[in-house]
Design an enzyme around this catalytic site. Sequence first.
Site, PDB file in Angstrom:
ATOM      1  N   ASN A  23      15.443 -27.639 -50.233  1.00 28.42           N
ATOM      2  CA  ASN A  23      15.873 -27.906 -48.862  1.00 28.42           C
ATOM      3  C   ASN A  23      17.368 -27.697 -48.680  1.00 28.42           C
ATOM      4  OD1 ASN A  23      16.679 -30.173 -50.302  1.00 28.42           O
ATOM      5  ND2 ASN A  23      16.304 -31.588 -48.608  1.00 28.42           N
ATOM      6  N   ASP A  37      11.679 -40.111 -53.356  1.00 27.18           N
ATOM      7  CA  ASP A  37      11.845 -39.174 -52.238  1.00 27.18           C
ATOM      8  C   ASP A  37      13.284 -39.215 -51.731  1.00 27.18           C
ATOM      9  OD1 ASP A  37      10.703 -37.118 -50.831  1.00 27.18           O
ATOM     10  OD2 ASP A  37      10.057 -38.368 -49.160  1.00 27.18           O
TER      11      ASP A  37
END
Length: 418
Positions: A96, A306
């Site tokens: 990302n 996460d």
Amino acid sequence: MNILLKSATIIDPQSPYHKQKMDILIEGGIISKISRTITCPAYCKEINLDDLTVSKGWFDPSVSFGEPGYEHRETIAHGIEVAAKSGFTKIGLNSNGAPLTDSKSIVNFLKTKSIGTPVDIYPIGSLTKDSSGNEIAELYDMQQAGAIAFNDYKKGIKNANLLKIALQYTQSFGGLVMSYPNNCNISGEGVVNEGVNSTNLGLKGIPTIAEEIQISRDLFLLEYTGGKLHIPTISTSKSVALIKEAKAKGLKVTCSVSADHLTLTDDELSNFDGNFKITPPLRTQSDINSLIDGLKNGTIDFITSDHDPIDIENKKIEFSLAQDGSIGLESLFVSLHKILGLDLFIEKITISPQEVFGLESPIIQQGEKANLSLFSTKGSRIFTSDDILSTSKNSAYLGKKTTGKVYGTYHNGILTLA
């Protein structure tokens, strides 16, 4: 560095010293001796820590940093330091950044960044070029360069045929396809879990079916194609049931859950704090109960922080406009081990995720490489900004009561203490 860990309780079900309090002598990065009492040789450093417990080095397969492209959120070098001080010796690095990890050159760049550090980086390549969902990326080349799986991070795969082809193609080289569980047509512009709280707060809701219908579709495709499929960070009771049924059929499906979805509910949203804007959205206590049961019965394979650093300009704004994500490396152990129990926590942060991604970790015994996480299960405190090591401070656990303490790690011949 040669070190002697004094009076360390070993938690490693694969070790002959499991749940025993021992001294551990590490020389040249190798565990040279484990015994009740060891006298520190002249050439080593003795480590004495209160209630010291050691396990295999923790592995978090869903970590994001800013670099490349968003270094103001987190650089890889500083992120590695944060991970090591938070107890992790291995991380799976999500795609990302800018550019995204969709070629072998980016995989090589990321792998190089962890050479000579206390944390091993395992890149996760984008499933599609630019994570656009249109064309499959260079999967084989990326795997040869060191990518451990393929995933368009936080993006549901719209094109069912593309996922079908990916599952078929990766079988030729044993690749692992990941499919984020969200049907964007159903989730739409939703920002929180659809329910009583979203209605009361006037926020657009994301129904649980947005996750569940995507999982159902993906499981049908997996049954048709074969191959290996991983579904990251599930969040609903029905998702657990769907995956449990698929595993009973013999499908090669695995899944994970984030610490946020095991400890926090959408009741946290009452103050419109952007730190609780997370994807998948925070759900209900009933969902949490099902997710914990799923971990206990083996339906859910592992847990993850996460970890997703977001700069203040994209968090301290109107809730519906805030960027999704919370950091979690620093808070994962202290927020979760008491809820799950230490044995289950260690299993789901060491053995299980490494099995999913085909990695190995040395057993805690003499003659093996030292790959250790150091921590204590005792003591409680309120998690504050002083506990945040990351450059970005977007933590959903600020002000929460936590238990235990992470001391650090020993890996690749490097001792890192928080």
